[in-house]
Motif scaffolding. Sequence first.
Motif, PDB file in Angstrom:
ATOM      1  N   ALA A   1      13.112  -0.729   4.925  1.00  0.00           N
ATOM      2  CA  ALA A   1      13.584  -2.034   4.462  1.00  0.00           C
ATOM      3  C   ALA A   1      12.565  -3.129   4.767  1.00  0.00           C
ATOM      4  N   GLN A   2      11.889  -3.037   5.893  1.00  0.00           N
ATOM      5  CA  GLN A   2      10.900  -4.054   6.234  1.00  0.00           C
ATOM      6  C   GLN A   2       9.635  -3.925   5.386  1.00  0.00           C
ATOM      7  N   VAL A   3       9.263  -2.722   5.022  1.00  0.00           N
ATOM      8  CA  VAL A   3       8.143  -2.562   4.094  1.00  0.00           C
ATOM      9  C   VAL A   3       8.480  -3.230   2.762  1.00  0.00           C
ATOM     10  N   ILE A   4       9.700  -3.031   2.300  1.00  0.00           N
ATOM     11  CA  ILE A   4      10.121  -3.671   1.048  1.00  0.00           C
ATOM     12  C   ILE A   4      10.093  -5.189   1.192  1.00  0.00           C
TER      13      ILE A   4
ATOM     14  N   ASP B   1      -2.745  -0.461   6.075  1.00  0.00           N
ATOM     15  CA  ASP B   1      -3.143  -0.628   7.479  1.00  0.00           C
ATOM     16  C   ASP B   1      -2.423  -1.812   8.117  1.00  0.00           C
ATOM     17  N   ALA B   2      -2.266  -2.894   7.355  1.00  0.00           N
ATOM     18  CA  ALA B   2      -1.577  -4.069   7.896  1.00  0.00           C
ATOM     19  C   ALA B   2      -0.108  -3.759   8.174  1.00  0.00           C
ATOM     20  N   GLU B   3       0.526  -3.012   7.277  1.00  0.00           N
ATOM     21  CA  GLU B   3       1.932  -2.659   7.490  1.00  0.00           C
ATOM     22  C   GLU B   3       2.095  -1.725   8.681  1.00  0.00           C
TER      23      GLU B   3
ATOM     24  N   LEU C   1       4.431  -2.709  11.657  1.00  0.00           N
ATOM     25  CA  LEU C   1       5.716  -1.993  11.715  1.00  0.00           C
ATOM     26  C   LEU C   1       5.630  -0.643  12.403  1.00  0.00           C
ATOM     27  N   GLY C   2       4.432  -0.139  12.596  1.00  0.00           N
ATOM     28  CA  GLY C   2       4.293   1.181  13.181  1.00  0.00           C
ATOM     29  C   GLY C   2       4.305   2.256  12.109  1.00  0.00           C
TER      30      GLY C   2
END
Length: 275
Positions: free
Chosen positions: A109-112, A262-264, A268-269
Amino acid sequence: MSAPTMRPGGRSGFGNSAPGFPGQRPGHLPRSPEPARVGPERRLREAFGLLGPRRERHLVDADVLAQLTLPVGDDGLILGIDQDNQPAVLGLCRPTRLDMVLVGGTWMAQVIALRAAAIGARVAVETARPQLWAPMAQAAGGGQQCVTVHQVGRIAPQGPSPASPVLIIRDLGIRPPRSRLTTTPWQSVLTLLPYLGPTAPRLLANADVVGVQRISPQESQVVGKSMRLPQGDSASLSSLADNVALWCTQKSRQYVMTQPTDAETGLLGAPRRMD
């Protein structure tokens, strides 16, 4: 001696030019020449700037015109890649409301949310777990408040528009209360369910798009019945990888592998199903 004749425009026949020109009077400074008359076409051309370089025009025969193609993909948020290694795109920003349900973890959900902010949407998160969302919201947008976190029931109307679409993420457990926000164009809603609860069949039936990460075999049967999945797809839901989800509607389905940037990953791990 006759008086000097007048030339058109009121100028005398003696003239006012500098020495060296016919008809001049010594000691008189020349007047600036009158500007040449400019036609409407010339004025219009000057108003739009300088003329570009003159090059040969590119012409093709009519019979080869059909061979000219411009590959254009779908417009929206890239969820990941499908089974054919092609981008899987979710049309998030649209003039009608889009209701989505994600049965999965906060990571997906956080990637979205991050990718929605990257394409220009404002993201508002209504959650009972603000500690999970606050770090991501602070890091998103490079200092701009494009992701906001709200307490349960405290989210105000977001005022979506074509220039500023909105994604609302509701992270409220397995029994999310009904939203107080009315249906609005240019506003999409993603309801996050960590796993299926008593209200899951109703939520799945009313959703326009459903995303399912790895769930138990018992939950797979519920999703398969609600979304009319073939038996093979229902059985596969219990063995999906952490970054794979089945995105489906009542008529279509697609497995999508979400590959974080890479930033995600730094924010977020690594991909994970459970929080």
